[in-house]
Write an enzyme that holds these catalytic residues in place. Sequence first.
Site, PDB file in Angstrom:
ATOM      1  N   GLU A   1      63.381  71.760  -8.716  1.00 10.63           N
ATOM      2  CA  GLU A   1      64.384  70.715  -8.463  1.00 10.63           C
ATOM      3  C   GLU A   1      63.727  69.390  -8.070  1.00 10.63           C
ATOM      4  OE1 GLU A   1      67.346  72.093  -5.692  1.00 10.63           O
ATOM      5  OE2 GLU A   1      68.109  73.585  -7.101  1.00 10.63           O
TER       6      GLU A   1
ATOM      7  N   GLU B   1      69.651  78.933 -11.680  1.00  7.92           N
ATOM      8  CA  GLU B   1      70.239  79.322 -10.398  1.00  7.92           C
ATOM      9  C   GLU B   1      71.741  79.235 -10.508  1.00  7.92           C
ATOM     10  OE1 GLU B   1      69.005  77.415  -6.811  1.00  7.92           O
ATOM     11  OE2 GLU B   1      66.882  77.783  -7.189  1.00  7.92           O
TER      12      GLU B   1
END
Length: 724
Positions: free
Chosen positions: A188, A259
């Site tokens: 991320e 995710e």
Amino acid sequence: MELWWWQLRRAFVVAAVVVVITQEGCVRGEDVTYDGRSLIIDGERRLLFSGSIHYPRSTPEMWGSLIGKAKEGGLNVIQTYVFWNRHEPQPGQYDFSGRNDLVKFIKEIQAQGLYACLRIGPFIESEWTYGGLPFWLHDVPGIVYRSDNEPFKFYMQNFTTKIVNLMKSEGLYASQGGPIILSQIENEYQNIEAAFHEKGPSYVRWAAKMAVDLQTGAPWVMCKQTDAPDPVINTCNGMKCGQTFGGPNSPNKPTMWTENWTSFYQVYGGEPYIRSAEDIAFHVALFIARNGSYINYYMYHGGTNFGRTGSAYVITGYYDQAPLDEYGLLRQPKWGHLKELHAAIKSCSTTLLNGTRTNFSLGQLQEAYVFSEESAGRCVAFLINNDEKSNATVQFRNASHELMPKSVAILSDCEKEIFNTARVNTKQNKRIIRSTKIFDTMDKWQKFTDIIPNFENTSLQSDTLLEHMNVTKDVSDYLWYTLSFQHNISCAEPVLVVESLGHVTHAFINNMYIGNGHGSHDTKQFVMEKPIGLNNGTNNISLLSVMVGLPDSGAYLERRFAGLRRVEIQCSKKELYNFTNYDWGYQVGLLGEKMQIYKEENMDNVEWSDVGGSSNQPLTWYKIVFEPPVGNDPVILNLSSMGKGEAWVNDQSIGRYWVSFLTSKGKPSQTMYHIPRSFLKNSGNLLVLLEEYGGNPLHTSLNTISLSTMYEPISHNELRYKNY
Ligand SMILES: *[C@@H]1O[C@H](CO)[C@@H](O)[C@H](O)[C@H]1NC(C)=O
Ligand SMILES: *[C@@H]1O[C@H](CO)[C@@H](O)[C@H](O)[C@H]1NC(C)=O
Ligand SMILES: *[C@@H]1O[C@H](CO)[C@@H](O)[C@H](O)[C@H]1NC(C)=O
Ligand SMILES: *[C@@H]1O[C@H](CO)[C@@H](O)[C@H](O)[C@H]1NC(C)=O
Ligand SMILES: *[C@@H]1O[C@H](CO)[C@@H](O)[C@H](O)[C@H]1NC(C)=O
Ligand SMILES: *[C@@H]1O[C@H](CO)[C@@H](O)[C@H](O)[C@H]1NC(C)=O
Ligand SMILES: *[C@@H]1O[C@H](CO)[C@@H](O)[C@H](O)[C@H]1NC(C)=O
Ligand SMILES: *[C@@H]1O[C@H](CO)[C@@H](O)[C@H](O)[C@H]1NC(C)=O
Ligand SMILES: *[C@@H]1O[C@H](CO)[C@@H](O)[C@H](O)[C@H]1NC(C)=O
Ligand SMILES: *[C@@H]1O[C@H](CO)[C@@H](O)[C@H](O)[C@H]1NC(C)=O
Ligand SMILES: *[C@@H]1O[C@H](CO)[C@@H](O)[C@H](O)[C@H]1NC(C)=O
Ligand SMILES: *[C@@H]1O[C@H](CO)[C@@H](O)[C@H](O)[C@H]1NC(C)=O
């Protein structure tokens, strides 16, 4: 063109490696590749359902059963982060033992015929202390984490290489016949990239190239990174990737969701985040309808933040709301509903992967996605009702369908409904907690109250308030700030004012407990104001600053500040003692910690005494010996009568607890703390509690946990879908 390097390499690898296929998930030893539709394993496109299970958040004794339940739930892939600060506690010193045994974990995945996705990071965030980075990086001269910075890149490359070489030496990559089909570099990063200006994009390019050059024979992904350089695949993380993902940054890359949050992590003072089975299934089905080919549930099993491994303010139980709960028990109907979804999608996967896709509107908020293989006469449809409130009746292929609110209906042959995200067939289950022992026998407990150091006792001194983490080096949560001063002004109602940047402060004046203050996950900074009494003459102030895990996210993690910022005693509007720049003495950790009195072998280094009635003293250690509950049900310790601290069973920390921090609904965030069965001996088990606030150990208890209804597998006949 360099993006297709692996296709060229593949020609050689295929010829060179021959591995026998024995089970699903065991690959032939070819490189894993991809195209715009999906990953390609053994020359075939694959639709993959993956679930996150983090090896250090459970015990090696639990791994087999967790992975087995994931497989039974229809997963093909187990995804895990790699936890750098567990593996390299000091530079060049490695630990792969016990819960850190990554190789054993990957081999367990392989033994059960599943694939593995290794998210190396090595920055991982993951609500794990310091986002997985070892704290010693903090003292590397000139380091800037996660940037185009030579010292950081050196250590990142060193560790990433170490892990990849370890996996290769054990033959664990798919190209070697092992289970690893995918790896991740960074994590991320786009969230913080701009903070590094021109050093951000150049770091992303460096990280991608560094990873690809390690030649794993399997693709790399970067999650939440739209500029992931070729051939690294950019993937989506979030709750609603079916709605939010902008898609891969190249038509040759598949649409992947690394995710899919099955819930959300919980912090002290926060309520659990409950996400329904229907909501998860809706978004997964939508993602598949919109070209998705890989979905990972984050978490499939959350587990436990043992010891001091949780990040700032994160509770010890991790994603208990996942399809497998903290103890590895099925959470129904979530687990069962998703299992049915996986089975339905798999039953038509060839059509989904090889068919041509069309989509069209069925109404204002209704749409259809149709996959068809004309030649084989096969067809699969997803009928979607995005209206969250009302049913909708739509016409599809000359038939009328009533769609439930916020639902996806999956039709095999474009006709027969084989799954509906809004129709849950699995029964809900309940956890039953049985109390097996209440620790209410006063004479079985013993206590030791820790020593409050004064300025004279400290060896480290400074004329200013020091930053907490830089002093403790994270060997302890605790840092004492002490001073001694002459009280010489008139002070009718003195008030102690302490400002901290986190996370908790306990104040003692002349060895008397004055009180405490704390921040929260969202507002770490806090000011504590307490009326106090002062002696004429010398006064000792001892302030205990406590961290509840290191930060795990954001840019410039190496520059974070915790601990005390401002200390004053206010006498009146005009008069005050300003101790911010003053002679401070420091002590890292508590005496009991330093002596490791939570270990059986060191117990006798301090003098323990009887607890008496309700003890309720701050900074007190308690110990008791107990027999384990019979049977095999998971064991939990109910600490609802305690305040805040840490608990150990047979020398192993089962984590921090913080029961006194109540949620907005007036309840503790977590009262039950998991004691893995493998931590227990047949008899004579030692429980040690370190209590900061007070708390009453006489009302703690040992419990076991089980499920109310046994899981009944849903028969495939009942689903009535055609198995191609
Ligand atoms: C990593 O660094 C250690 C020293 O810290 C060194 O011994 C080792 O060779 C390095 N490994 C790699 C792969 O660079
Ligand atoms: C991801 O999971 C959440 C719930 O955890 C669900 O609401 C969402 O729809 C899922 N998205 C995808 C694409 O699977
Ligand atoms: C899905 O794939 C088809 C063809 O493979 C492509 O035309 C379409 O744009 C893709 N849709 C999305 C949402 O990426
Ligand atoms: C897709 O079609 C190709 C050839 O048409 C075939 O070789 C391949 O096995 C099919 N893939 C799947 C997943 O069925
Ligand atoms: C097809 O789906 C895409 C998103 O996946 C959407 O942008 C487009 O508007 C849809 N087309 C029609 C005709 O509904
Ligand atoms: C729908 O019905 C019409 C007329 O009965 C027929 O021509 C057409 O083929 C049917 N379409 C489908 C998809 O069955
Ligand atoms: C909505 O549709 C479902 C399934 O078709 C049906 O069982 C249900 O009664 C409908 N609800 C309403 C409010 O019409
Ligand atoms: C701290 O210093 C005081 C005064 O010198 C002494 O009485 C006390 O025993 C010392 N405490 C410890 C823990 O050394
Ligand atoms: C950490 O402490 C050292 C001295 O021990 C000091 O030189 C350094 O500036 C400190 N760093 C930070 C970020 O406070
Ligand atoms: C009071 O004590 C402080 C130190 O605690 C000292 O700096 C100051 O000079 C003293 N003032 C008087 C009037 O003694
Ligand atoms: C402290 O000193 C003041 C005046 O100097 C006196 O009034 C007061 O009684 C003393 N307090 C104690 C507790 O000795
Ligand atoms: C206390 O001292 C600090 C450091 O010198 C200073 O920044 C601060 O303004 C002072 N506080 C007050 C209330 O005077």
